[in-house]
Structures are given as C-alpha cells and as structure tokens.
Write a protein that holds these residues in place. Sequence first.
Motif, PDB file in Angstrom:
ATOM      1  N   VAL A 316      10.187  12.938  17.990  1.00  0.00           N
ATOM      2  CA  VAL A 316      10.907  11.790  18.539  1.00  0.00           C
ATOM      3  C   VAL A 316      11.858  12.222  19.649  1.00  0.00           C
ATOM      4  CG1 VAL A 316      12.955  11.731  17.037  1.00  0.00           C
ATOM      5  CG2 VAL A 316      11.948   9.588  17.852  1.00  0.00           C
ATOM      6  N   ALA A 317      12.234  13.495  19.685  1.00  0.00           N
ATOM      7  CA  ALA A 317      13.053  13.999  20.796  1.00  0.00           C
ATOM      8  C   ALA A 317      12.341  13.790  22.128  1.00  0.00           C
ATOM      9  CB  ALA A 317      13.361  15.485  20.588  1.00  0.00           C
ATOM     10  N   LYS A 318      11.020  13.858  22.111  1.00  0.00           N
ATOM     11  CA  LYS A 318      10.244  13.640  23.343  1.00  0.00           C
ATOM     12  C   LYS A 318      10.355  12.184  23.810  1.00  0.00           C
ATOM     13  CE  LYS A 318       6.978  17.173  21.778  1.00  0.00           C
ATOM     14  NZ  LYS A 318       5.595  17.430  21.297  1.00  0.00           N
ATOM     15  N   VAL A 319      10.515  11.273  22.845  1.00  0.00           N
ATOM     16  CA  VAL A 319      10.677   9.861  23.183  1.00  0.00           C
ATOM     17  C   VAL A 319      12.029   9.636  23.853  1.00  0.00           C
ATOM     18  CG1 VAL A 319      10.845   7.525  22.255  1.00  0.00           C
ATOM     19  CG2 VAL A 319       9.139   9.126  21.338  1.00  0.00           C
ATOM     20  N   TYR A 320      13.086  10.214  23.266  1.00  0.00           N
ATOM     21  CA  TYR A 320      14.422  10.059  23.859  1.00  0.00           C
ATOM     22  C   TYR A 320      14.498  10.745  25.228  1.00  0.00           C
ATOM     23  CZ  TYR A 320      16.063   8.100  19.463  1.00  0.00           C
ATOM     24  OH  TYR A 320      16.243   7.284  18.361  1.00  0.00           O
ATOM     25  N   GLN A 321      13.810  11.846  25.371  1.00  0.00           N
ATOM     26  CA  GLN A 321      13.766  12.502  26.676  1.00  0.00           C
ATOM     27  C   GLN A 321      13.058  11.620  27.688  1.00  0.00           C
ATOM     28  OE1 GLN A 321      12.607  16.637  26.726  1.00  0.00           O
ATOM     29  NE2 GLN A 321      11.721  16.468  28.768  1.00  0.00           N
ATOM     30  N   TRP A 322      11.986  10.948  27.271  1.00  0.00           N
ATOM     31  CA  TRP A 322      11.250  10.066  28.174  1.00  0.00           C
ATOM     32  C   TRP A 322      12.130   8.899  28.624  1.00  0.00           C
ATOM     33  CZ3 TRP A 322       9.629   4.925  28.045  1.00  0.00           C
ATOM     34  CH2 TRP A 322       8.716   4.561  29.040  1.00  0.00           C
ATOM     35  N   TYR A 323      12.867   8.290  27.698  1.00  0.00           N
ATOM     36  CA  TYR A 323      13.777   7.203  28.080  1.00  0.00           C
ATOM     37  C   TYR A 323      14.832   7.699  29.063  1.00  0.00           C
ATOM     38  CZ  TYR A 323      12.160   3.630  24.748  1.00  0.00           C
ATOM     39  OH  TYR A 323      11.428   2.685  24.084  1.00  0.00           O
ATOM     40  N   THR A 324      15.302   8.916  28.879  1.00  0.00           N
ATOM     41  CA  THR A 324      16.284   9.482  29.806  1.00  0.00           C
ATOM     42  C   THR A 324      15.685   9.627  31.195  1.00  0.00           C
ATOM     43  OG1 THR A 324      17.263  10.705  27.954  1.00  0.00           O
ATOM     44  CG2 THR A 324      17.884  11.403  30.172  1.00  0.00           C
ATOM     45  N   GLU A 325      14.439  10.024  31.262  1.00  0.00           N
ATOM     46  CA  GLU A 325      13.769  10.156  32.564  1.00  0.00           C
ATOM     47  C   GLU A 325      13.631   8.802  33.256  1.00  0.00           C
ATOM     48  OE1 GLU A 325      10.222  12.053  31.283  1.00  0.00           O
ATOM     49  OE2 GLU A 325      11.145  14.053  31.112  1.00  0.00           O
ATOM     50  N   GLN A 326      13.420   7.738  32.486  1.00  0.00           N
ATOM     51  CA  GLN A 326      13.333   6.404  33.087  1.00  0.00           C
ATOM     52  C   GLN A 326      14.701   5.965  33.616  1.00  0.00           C
ATOM     53  OE1 GLN A 326      10.024   5.875  33.207  1.00  0.00           O
ATOM     54  NE2 GLN A 326      10.173   7.702  31.917  1.00  0.00           N
ATOM     55  N   PHE A 327      15.744   6.310  32.891  1.00  0.00           N
ATOM     56  CA  PHE A 327      17.097   6.012  33.368  1.00  0.00           C
ATOM     57  C   PHE A 327      17.381   6.784  34.652  1.00  0.00           C
ATOM     58  CE2 PHE A 327      21.806   6.494  33.167  1.00  0.00           C
ATOM     59  CZ  PHE A 327      22.145   5.149  33.171  1.00  0.00           C
ATOM     60  N   ALA A 328      16.940   8.027  34.699  1.00  0.00           N
ATOM     61  CA  ALA A 328      17.118   8.836  35.911  1.00  0.00           C
ATOM     62  C   ALA A 328      16.363   8.226  37.089  1.00  0.00           C
ATOM     63  CB  ALA A 328      16.652  10.271  35.658  1.00  0.00           C
ATOM     64  N   TYR A 329      15.197   7.644  36.819  1.00  0.00           N
ATOM     65  CA  TYR A 329      14.439   6.978  37.890  1.00  0.00           C
ATOM     66  C   TYR A 329      15.235   5.809  38.467  1.00  0.00           C
ATOM     67  CZ  TYR A 329      10.782   4.192  40.154  1.00  0.00           C
ATOM     68  OH  TYR A 329      10.049   3.461  41.048  1.00  0.00           O
ATOM     69  N   LEU A 330      15.863   5.030  37.608  1.00  0.00           N
ATOM     70  CA  LEU A 330      16.708   3.929  38.073  1.00  0.00           C
ATOM     71  C   LEU A 330      17.848   4.450  38.931  1.00  0.00           C
ATOM     72  CD1 LEU A 330      17.887   1.041  38.076  1.00  0.00           C
ATOM     73  CD2 LEU A 330      18.906   1.560  35.836  1.00  0.00           C
ATOM     74  N   LEU A 331      18.514   5.497  38.483  1.00  0.00           N
ATOM     75  CA  LEU A 331      19.640   6.051  39.247  1.00  0.00           C
ATOM     76  C   LEU A 331      19.174   6.593  40.591  1.00  0.00           C
ATOM     77  CD1 LEU A 331      21.756   7.887  36.523  1.00  0.00           C
ATOM     78  CD2 LEU A 331      21.728   5.468  37.163  1.00  0.00           C
ATOM     79  N   ALA A 332      18.012   7.227  40.610  1.00  0.00           N
ATOM     80  CA  ALA A 332      17.486   7.773  41.864  1.00  0.00           C
ATOM     81  C   ALA A 332      17.208   6.663  42.869  1.00  0.00           C
ATOM     82  CB  ALA A 332      16.217   8.574  41.590  1.00  0.00           C
ATOM     83  N   LYS A 333      16.670   5.545  42.399  1.00  0.00           N
ATOM     84  CA  LYS A 333      16.406   4.418  43.298  1.00  0.00           C
ATOM     85  C   LYS A 333      17.706   3.871  43.886  1.00  0.00           C
ATOM     86  CE  LYS A 333      12.980   2.059  43.433  1.00  0.00           C
ATOM     87  NZ  LYS A 333      11.830   1.884  44.360  1.00  0.00           N
TER      88      LYS A 333
END
Length: 431
Positions: A316-333
């Motif tokens: 499940v750590a991989k799931v939380y890491q994936w959500y973090t990457e999506q948040f990073a995508y928002l910040l990058a935009k």
Amino acid sequence: MISRRDLVTRAGLGFLAAPLLARRARAAPPRKLRFITVFTPIGQMDQWLPTGTGAAFQLSGMAASLEPFKRKLMVMRGLRSALTINGRNFGGHPWGIQSSFTGAPSFDDVAPYARGLSIDQHIANAWRGQTPVHSLRLGVVPTPSHEGVMSYAGPQQPLFPERSAARVFSTLFQGAAGSPADVERIRLRRQSVLDRWTGELNALRTKLDGERRTTLDAQLAQIRAVETQLASPRTCSTAPFTNPDRFYSSATNFPAIGKQMIDLTVSALACDLTRVVSLLWSGSGSHQRHPWATAVNQDHHAFTHAADAVAADREVAKVYQWYTEQFAYLLAKLDAIPEDGGTMLDNTVVLWTSELGSHRSHSGFDMRVVVAGNANAYFKTGSYYPFPGLRTDQQPLNNLLAELATGVGVPTEKFGDPTFATGQLPAIRAR
C-alpha cells in the motif's frame, strides 16, 4: 488612431488631473489568489512523513516527487480533526471527510451530511462575483453518498463533485469563456500593447518631471506584468475532452481521469474562470484498486485492515507514493505558469489532506496535511511542522482552516464547530 492622451487615459495614467493617484500608483495592485482543496482517502502512512523539523526537514522516499517544490511546501502532522469531538475517534471513514473540510461532522446515520459550511465554499462565497464560476467541485471516482462529498454550501447541503471532465470542459470553455481557440485569439489580440506604443511612451516620459515619470514607470511595469502572463504558453486552455460518460464510470480509467481533472483545474484558474477548486480522488474508505501502482490485487481499504500489516504496508506504500506523484503533477502545472512575483503556485494555496490521520489508526488524531503555495508570501513555506501534543492536546485542524482562509484574504477568526475551534494557526505565518 489612438492619441497619446487616450493611451494614457486607457492605461490608467490620468495623474495630470489627479495628483493623489500618483502616490497610490507606487503600490502594486493586489494579486489574484486562488484556493484548491485535494482529498485522497484513508490517511497517510508514518513512513511517508519527513524527518527533521522546520526548514531542515528531509522528504521521505515515498514523497520524493515533491522535492522540486520543497521550498513551497508546509508539511504538518499532530493536528486533530473535529472527528475527535466527544472522544469519537474510530470508524471515521463516513464522517471524517466532512470534519476535514467543514470542521463540523455529523455522526448521524439519519442525517449523514455535514453540519456546516466547507472551507472552499467559505472562501468562494467571499469572492462571489469576481469570476464567472463560483467554484469547481471535481471528483475522479466519487462515491454517490456522504462518503464522497468534501464541499458543503451549509448544514446538510452537500455539493457533489462532477465526475465528467468532458462536461466540465464544455461548461467552462464553450459556455463561460468560449473555446480554447477563442481564448487563444483573445490572448494574441491583447499582448504587446506597450511594444506598439514604445515611441509615444518614450516621448511622453521625456516631458515628465521625476515624480510623474516614476508614476508612469510603475504603471507601465504593472501593464507589462499582465502582458507577460497573457503571453505565457498554454496558460489559459487545455486540450478538449470528448470522452463519453461511460469512460468516467470505469475505475480502470482512474489515472487518466485524474490527469484530466488536474489539467482542467489549472486551466480554469489560469483563465480566471474560477479561483476555488476542490478535487476528490475517491470517496472516504476507498475500495479503489490501483494495479498501475501495485501488482497485488487488493483494494485500498482492505490493505489497511490486512492481518499481515508488514506485507500489506509494503504494497500500500506504493499507492500512497502514487497519490503523492499526482499531487506533484498538479504543483508542477501551477508552478509552470509565470505570474507577477513568481508563478501561479506562489499565488495559490493548495490544501491536501484525508479523512484520517494514520492509515491504520482510523481516527481523526494526528492528522497529516500538506499545504503548497504561500499566498503571496503570507505563509512560511519550506518547513515541516510536527505539532506537539498527545491526542486531546493536539491543535485543532479547524485552526489551520481559519489560517488558510485568512492567508488568501478572507479574514476568519474561527472556522467550524465553535466548541472545537480555538482560533487560527499563527505558527505557519511568514509575517
């Protein structure tokens, strides 16, 4: 042809008839601030949290995708949500999402919706009329019940998120603002007004005394800043979404839908169609599966109740890491769009949290929160705030919500349940 006097008047430089304006012109106009709330389900893992404190913190490997934005982040733990009122601290999925954003949960199966206004709507109401759209509520795969609502217009007044990016796109760009092509044509017509009148402006400048020349320079600098924003590539449009409704009903399209919702969020804000957005990835207590993140065919909620916690947490750590990457995508935009004084991210506050604290505690204690953006240098970002306190001594999450509203220009002394909220959170202010 526009005369020099007409140009001066249109540019707001009529100081020859208004000496008082010359003094006021030196102060830059207030920047447009925005507010975004992001919800991901089932708390956050201890292993995700940073090490160190203050500005000396280090992001964990699970949160490494946030490293480019570290100086624009505030990471927090040790807050407690209104879910903990009267000692209720377990089984928080159904009502935890309400307490995270309204500070006034229900605890009521008969009238299960929140008892108060959500923070996004509190801010949107204060900004009513400034943009064509009051606020956007978006859901990647929302739950059609109180477990899938993060926005409330008031007590028992849920605002369900829209799950079709295609419908949102049509409403925004073909209704309120025209198609992206129309927006682009408007942008091109508006750019480089100053360049067209360089000779006229230089001639005018030589005829002014020192104080009026300074005023002219200040006004022209403001116009140039607007031109720079208008000329920025892809700031005010996104590719049209034409997917049918069935596309948004399929859980397998979860990543693609999420990306569309983020792209819509940024485009709507950049076009100034709205300044408030809420984005819900999945309802509280989510049963969403994430095969793109983990090969184990298990839903998110089941991972957090597995008997073999060590093995389950490894996956499940991989799931939380994936959500973090999506948040990073928002910040990058957001961070890719230049604005006066920095980027759009600098003029935005993005609140990311969940319905619970620890992913296994299933309580509203020790909430983990990320805030990105500093609202024009109001907040002390680039810091990790592990707030002290044990359980009932912990700082109310409501205080953070009041502070965030105040930071974006909506002064709020207290927010949420008046018996729980104690004020604001001055520790995170930069000034």
